[in-house]
Motif scaffolding. Structure first.
Motif, PDB file in Angstrom:
ATOM      1  N   UNK A   1      14.706 -16.259 -12.750  1.00 16.55           N
ATOM      2  CA  UNK A   1      15.478 -17.086 -12.453  1.00 16.55           C
ATOM      3  C   UNK A   1      14.049 -18.243 -11.871  1.00 16.55           C
ATOM      4  N   UNK A   2      13.110 -18.146 -12.479  1.00 21.12           N
ATOM      5  CA  UNK A   2      12.004 -19.032 -12.036  1.00 21.12           C
ATOM      6  C   UNK A   2      11.648 -20.102 -13.551  1.00 21.12           C
TER       7      UNK A   2
ATOM      8  N   UNK B   1      22.409 -19.330 -12.949  1.00 16.12           N
ATOM      9  CA  UNK B   1      23.116 -18.598 -11.887  1.00 16.12           C
ATOM     10  C   UNK B   1      24.249 -18.463 -12.343  1.00 16.12           C
ATOM     11  N   UNK B   2      25.023 -19.172 -13.335  1.00 17.58           N
ATOM     12  CA  UNK B   2      25.840 -18.211 -13.833  1.00 17.58           C
ATOM     13  C   UNK B   2      26.092 -17.417 -14.263  1.00 17.58           C
ATOM     14  N   UNK B   3      24.805 -17.151 -14.931  1.00 20.44           N
ATOM     15  CA  UNK B   3      24.099 -15.597 -15.923  1.00 20.44           C
ATOM     16  C   UNK B   3      24.361 -14.296 -14.340  1.00 20.44           C
ATOM     17  N   UNK B   4      23.547 -14.439 -13.808  1.00 17.39           N
ATOM     18  CA  UNK B   4      23.506 -14.362 -12.263  1.00 17.39           C
ATOM     19  C   UNK B   4      24.111 -13.214 -11.677  1.00 17.39           C
ATOM     20  N   UNK B   5      25.510 -14.208 -11.218  1.00 16.48           N
ATOM     21  CA  UNK B   5      26.728 -14.261 -10.675  1.00 16.48           C
ATOM     22  C   UNK B   5      27.399 -13.163 -11.613  1.00 16.48           C
TER      23      UNK B   5
ATOM     24  N   UNK C   1      21.970 -12.027 -17.032  1.00 25.00           N
ATOM     25  CA  UNK C   1      23.201 -10.801 -15.996  1.00 25.00           C
ATOM     26  C   UNK C   1      22.689  -9.467 -15.917  1.00 25.00           C
ATOM     27  N   UNK C   2      21.446  -9.520 -16.208  1.00 25.47           N
ATOM     28  CA  UNK C   2      20.465  -7.510 -16.580  1.00 25.47           C
ATOM     29  C   UNK C   2      20.502  -8.031 -15.107  1.00 25.47           C
ATOM     30  N   UNK C   3      19.712  -9.566 -14.581  1.00 24.57           N
ATOM     31  CA  UNK C   3      19.044  -9.970 -13.173  1.00 24.57           C
ATOM     32  C   UNK C   3      20.502  -9.238 -11.860  1.00 24.57           C
TER      33      UNK C   3
ATOM     34  N   UNK D   1      19.412 -27.048  -7.671  1.00 29.23           N
ATOM     35  CA  UNK D   1      18.302 -27.552  -7.446  1.00 29.23           C
ATOM     36  C   UNK D   1      16.736 -26.596  -8.253  1.00 29.23           C
ATOM     37  N   UNK D   2      16.917 -26.323  -6.811  1.00 32.71           N
ATOM     38  CA  UNK D   2      15.316 -24.474  -7.688  1.00 32.71           C
ATOM     39  C   UNK D   2      15.085 -24.388  -9.042  1.00 32.71           C
ATOM     40  N   UNK D   3      16.190 -24.188  -9.802  1.00 30.03           N
ATOM     41  CA  UNK D   3      16.687 -24.297 -11.273  1.00 30.03           C
ATOM     42  C   UNK D   3      16.154 -25.205 -12.617  1.00 30.03           C
TER      43      UNK D   3
END
Length: 460
Positions: free
Chosen positions: A153-154, A291-295, A72-74, A9-11
């Motif tokens: 994520x911002x 989020x999907x890319x981050x994880x 993904x880099x994040x 929800x933050x995104x």
């Protein structure tokens, strides 16, 4: 689960606000010219806005591709890679915009030939185009920045920029039209001013929020052949996918127009229900990207799978809510939009198709976010081509007998096919996906922080 829902929800929420403000740029222009006393002004703005909407929509890969690669880099805590992605995206986006300016005569000829406006509209449409084309570098550069912010994520910064753009557009257009007595050129200059104001605001927020990280940015990112090839490969697939999307939407509008003013009005009004649904679902798709890319980048299979499941749950909940609201309130909503008796009467006949939109479109919106996050863009392209084929096959087979009902059935099957193909492909992808849970990932920031948040605080 509460933690992942909070992240979602933050995104998603700022993204939804941003999506809602986007149409206001065009709405403000139409409202202002609507009080100038000539219908040709309204038509000219409609033609000009349509041209630029299609152009910028086609180049939406600058946002989506940048978002997936950055997230993904994040996740890997390779913030140097994230910075390089931004450098490439900005260079390509602004570069394409400059090419548009250099080749504006040819671009305008092609656009006007496709739109074929009547003689009384051409002069004003030309004026609008000749001014707004200068905003291409700002708009495409802003696409790149927006994608990068989402990947980091911002989504708050894109939201603030969207609101700021609209405020500037309203103020500038009103001043130029009513204060200085301009006509279409005043509206166009107001839009142009808002575009560069938004781009400048995004750059300022980028520097203030990520200045320390950007201190390491160099042009070497543009000389890395392998990285540039991956950047263009990912974005090529998204570009081709967008062409299929544009073709379906433009054909849908064109066929409606050929059936007369009443049917066109009905289709336009009912399509607003699809647009309203897309505003919210796109917000959750952005959460899937980030989020999907981050994880995925962090190779954290547990959190990646949890993100996929929770997003699916929220997608189901929102779809059920939208379907119920459209079923109970669709007719009153249409009567709110128009009081034309023929249009209202005809809308009731086609309303069930609009009620089916949330169920049909859920998979397409939901999976798009996940696929962009893991940069599985070839799968997105295949799914969209499948939907494209389903749309035109249904139209060609059934339109002679079912007319406008066949057009709506084709659109519903187009949405269903996109989601179905992506569901099947994801099942295969998950079996070979190089995402595995790990205890930790080596931090790439200079002082070896222990978490992504700590790394972000140091590096940013």
């Amino acid at each position: 689960m509460k933690h992942i829902d909070k992240e979602i929800f933050a995104i998603a929420l700022p993204s939804i606000v941003s999506n809602i403000t986007v149409p206001l740029l065009g709405l403000v222009d139409v409202t202002i010219v609507g009080h100038m006393g000539e219908a040709a002004y309204i038509a000219a703005i409609a033609v000009g806005s349509m041209i630029f909407n299609v152009i910028y929509w086609i180049f939406g890969f600058l946002r989506m591709g940048t978002s997936g690669m950055t997230s993904q880099a994040y996740g890997r805590r390779r913030l140097d890679e994230a910075t390089d992605t931004l450098t490439r995206a900005l260079a390509v986006g602004v570069g394409i915009g400059l090419v548009f300016i250099v080749g504006q005569s040819l671009l305008k000829w092609l656009a006007m030939s496709a739109m074929n406006p009547t003689a009384d509209i051409v002069e004003y449409a030309d004026t609008y185009f000749d001014i707004c084309i200068w905003g291409a570098p700002a708009m495409l550069g802003l696409y790149s920045l927006t994608g990068w912010f989402i990947g980091m994520q911002n989504t708050r910064i894109p939201m603030f920029v969207s609101i700021f753009q609209n405020v500037v557009n309203i103020c500038a257009s009103l001043l130029l039209v009513y204060g200085l007595g301009m006509k279409v050129e005043g509206v166009a200059l107001g839009t142009l001013t808002a575009q560069y104001a938004g781009f400048a605001a995004a750059l300022l927020m980028l520097r203030r929020g990520y200045g320390k990280l950007l201190g390491n940015a160099t042009l070497k990112a543009l000389r890395d052949g392998a990285a540039m090839m991956r950047f263009f490969t990912v974005n090529r697939d998204i570009f081709l996918r967008t062409l299929f999307l544009v073709a379906v939407n433009l054909f849908f509008t064109m066929v409606g127009a050929k059936q007369g003013a009443v049917v066109l009005a009905v289709n336009t009004l009912l399509f607003q229900l699809f647009t309203l649904y897309s505003y919210v679902m796109d917000g959750f798709a952005y959460a899937g990207e980030a989020l999907g890319g981050k994880y995925y980048g962090a190779r954290n299979r547990t959190m990646f799978d949890l993100t996929v499941r929770r997003l699916a749950l929220w997608a189901f909940a929102l779809t059920a809510l939208y379907t119920l609201v459209y079923y109970l309130g669709g007719a009153p909503f249409l009567r709110l939009l128009t009081d034309e008796p023929d249009v209202v009467a005809a809308s009731v006949e086609y309303l069930p198709w609009a009620v089916a939109i949330p169920i049909a479109g859920m998979g397409a919106f939901y999976w798009d976010g996940i696929y962009i996050g893991i940069t599985a863009t070839r799968g997105m392209l295949m799914a969209t081509f499948g939907g494209f084929a389903a749309f035109f096959a249904t139209y060609l087979l059934l339109f002679p007998s079912l007319q406008n009902h066949a057009l709506w059935l084709a659109f519903i099957l187009y949405l269903v096919a996109r989601g179905a193909v992506q569901t099947v492909l994801f099942t295969q992808l998950s079996e070979v996906m190089e995402v595995k849970e790990v205890k930790g990932v080596k931090d790439e920031c200079p002082n070896q922080k222990n978490s992504i948040k700590e790394a972000e605080n140091y590096c940013l």
